[in-house]
Design an enzyme around this catalytic site. Structure first.
Site, PDB file in Angstrom:
ATOM      1  N   LYS A   1       0.888  -1.168   0.000  1.00 46.72           N
ATOM      2  CA  LYS A   1       0.000   0.000   0.000  1.00 46.72           C
ATOM      3  C   LYS A   1       0.924   1.215   0.000  1.00 46.72           C
ATOM      4  O   LYS A   1       0.903   2.055   0.912  1.00 46.72           O
ATOM      5  CB  LYS A   1      -0.906  -0.083   1.252  1.00 46.72           C
ATOM      6  CG  LYS A   1      -2.033   0.911   1.287  1.00 46.72           C
ATOM      7  CD  LYS A   1      -3.136   0.621   0.294  1.00 46.72           C
ATOM      8  CE  LYS A   1      -4.196   1.711   0.374  1.00 46.72           C
ATOM      9  NZ  LYS A   1      -5.148   1.696  -0.746  1.00 46.72           N
TER      10      LYS A   1
ATOM     11  N   ASP B   1      -5.589  -3.215  -2.132  1.00 40.77           N
ATOM     12  CA  ASP B   1      -7.021  -3.169  -2.431  1.00 40.77           C
ATOM     13  C   ASP B   1      -7.286  -3.681  -3.840  1.00 40.77           C
ATOM     14  O   ASP B   1      -8.234  -4.432  -4.085  1.00 40.77           O
ATOM     15  CB  ASP B   1      -7.586  -1.746  -2.223  1.00 40.77           C
ATOM     16  CG  ASP B   1      -6.656  -0.651  -2.729  1.00 40.77           C
ATOM     17  OD1 ASP B   1      -5.496  -0.949  -3.074  1.00 40.77           O
ATOM     18  OD2 ASP B   1      -7.096   0.511  -2.799  1.00 40.77           O
TER      19      ASP B   1
ATOM     20  N   ASP C   1      -2.290 -12.247   5.421  1.00 38.75           N
ATOM     21  CA  ASP C   1      -3.296 -12.943   6.225  1.00 38.75           C
ATOM     22  C   ASP C   1      -4.628 -12.922   5.486  1.00 38.75           C
ATOM     23  O   ASP C   1      -5.299 -13.948   5.309  1.00 38.75           O
ATOM     24  CB  ASP C   1      -3.417 -12.198   7.584  1.00 38.75           C
ATOM     25  CG  ASP C   1      -4.239 -12.935   8.593  1.00 38.75           C
ATOM     26  OD1 ASP C   1      -4.701 -14.054   8.291  1.00 38.75           O
ATOM     27  OD2 ASP C   1      -4.441 -12.395   9.705  1.00 38.75           O
TER      28      ASP C   1
END
Ligand code: NAD
Length: 367
Positions: free
Chosen positions: A195, A228, A252
């Protein structure tokens, strides 16, 4: 002939049932690939608590320390679920093992064979050719472990909680090395997920991954993607990915997303590789199925052994350097599914076979 020294920790529930099949498969494959198995079995999880008063008995840990790898079943079940959280079999066995062997890299292959495409929640045309993606997750750093980590009450009476996301270049380098090693045994492509438009740790992550891949293997095709977008792309077109590499929390979430789009827990293997090398100068690793102890079917001979068998294949690949033998197991499992063998979790109401028969079908198809 090569001797494979590893520890088996079958654990609870279906663990011992599926472990037996994995060991039978290795024994059957050995003579064809010039290896023999020297495995010792030890208590872990609920049975460790019952027999030794501890989910990870000292004798089990020291046996693991003598070995080159651990083949783990699964732990836990209704009998132990009222214990305090810290003593629960899963937490009290797996966390100390991860710590003791510094298992920093979690590899989760997302494999869906075309014959099982109906089990995936994705659209039939998206998974008509199956799915074959490997998710490499950093397991010991990032926001789950960073300090400070606390909750406190402020002067105005509001409560405030803090987690800290931290990564060091060395942590990023070593997980990138694992991803490069894995990609070079597969399609040669890595997509690093971060990110970097928001997080400092991701900016460092992206730079170190890029430098490290260039240094280790210029032939790897490296791309970067925001997390995302990666979450969306996985459901839109999973096969655009070969190897995904990402930090702890993103991994995860993405590895569970990958597991669910692949349809059945009974087919999913995993590997956790450690910082330490084994006696063969390969990564020490813990290999286990993605699912749990399946108390609803335990003891009935109904469990799907494929995830455990495929975990043994990962062990051959990463901790013993036996790529051809690993591929032979994977092909045998694939051929067994192709031939129509289904355990209950795969059968969707149709005819099904039990654990032992599934195991025999796999062994019949080795090479
Ligand atoms: P689970 O994975 O054991 O079971 C979920 C469902 O999947 C069940 O219906 C089960 O029958 C099915 N399933 C799982 N593996 C299967 C296989 N190999 N073949 C056929 N069906 C299979 O998850 P759960 O019910 O949430 O947990 C049960 C116990 O397992 C709990 O005590 C939990 O703590 C433990 N657990 C352990 C691990 C581990 O050891 N790493 C992981 C997850 C859960």
């Amino acid at each position: 002939m090569k001797t494979l020294r590893f520890t088996t920790l079958p654990g609870d529930g279906i663990g011992p049932e599926v472990m037996k099949v994995a060991l039978d498969v290795l024994d059957a494959l050995g003579p064809k690939h010039d290896f023999q198995v020297e495995a010792t079995s030890h208590d872990v999880g609920g049975i460790g608590i019952d027999n030794h008063g501890k989910a990870l008995p000292d004798s089990t840990l020291s046996a693991c320390e003598q070995a080159d790898a651990i083949l783990f079943g699964s732990v836990g079940g209704p009998k132990w679920e009222n214990l305090p959280p810290k003593e629960q079999p899963e937490r009290a066995a797996l966390l100390p093992l991860r710590k003791a062997f510094e298992l920093f890299a979690n590899l989760r292959p997302g494999n869906l064979y075309p014959e099982l495409a109906d089990l995936s929640p994705l659209r039939p045309q998206t998974v008509a050719n199956g799915i074959d993606v490997l998710c490499v997750r950093e397991l010991t750093g990032g926001v789950y472990f960073g300090q400070p980590k606390r909750t406190e009450t402020l002067e105005n009476g509001e409560e405030e909680a803090i987690d800290t996301m931290v990564y060091r270049s060395g942590e990023i380098e070593r997980i990138t090395e694992i991803a490069v090693r894995a990609a070079s045994l597969r399609g040669g492509k890595i997509c690093s997920v971060d990110k970097a438009n928001v997080l400092e740790t991701s900016v460092l992550w992206r730079r170190i991954v890029t430098e490290c891949v260039e240094r280790l293997d210029g032939s790897i095709e490296l791309s970067h993607m925001y997390v995302d977008n990666a979450a969306m792309q996985l459901v839109r077109d999973p096969n655009q990915f070969d190897v995904l590499v990402t930090e702890n929390m993103f991994g995860d979430i993405l590895s569970d997303e990958l597991a669910v789009i692949c349809g059945s827990l009974g087919m999913l293997a995993s590997a956790s590789l450690g910082a330490r090398e084994n006696s063969l100068s390969l990564p020490f690793g813990l290999y286990e199925p993605a699912g749990g102890t399946a108390p609803d079917i335990a003891g009935q001979g109904l469990a799907n052994p494929c995830a455990q068998v495929l975990s043994a294949a990962l062990m051959l690949r990463y901790s013993f350097g036996l790529e051809e033998a690993a591929a032979a197991i994977e092909q045998a499992v694939k051929d067994t599914i192709k031939a129509g063998f289904r355990t209950g979790d795969l059968a969707q109401g149709g005819d099904s076979v039990g654990t032992a028969e599934m195991g025999r079908a796999i062994m019949d198809r080795l090479d």
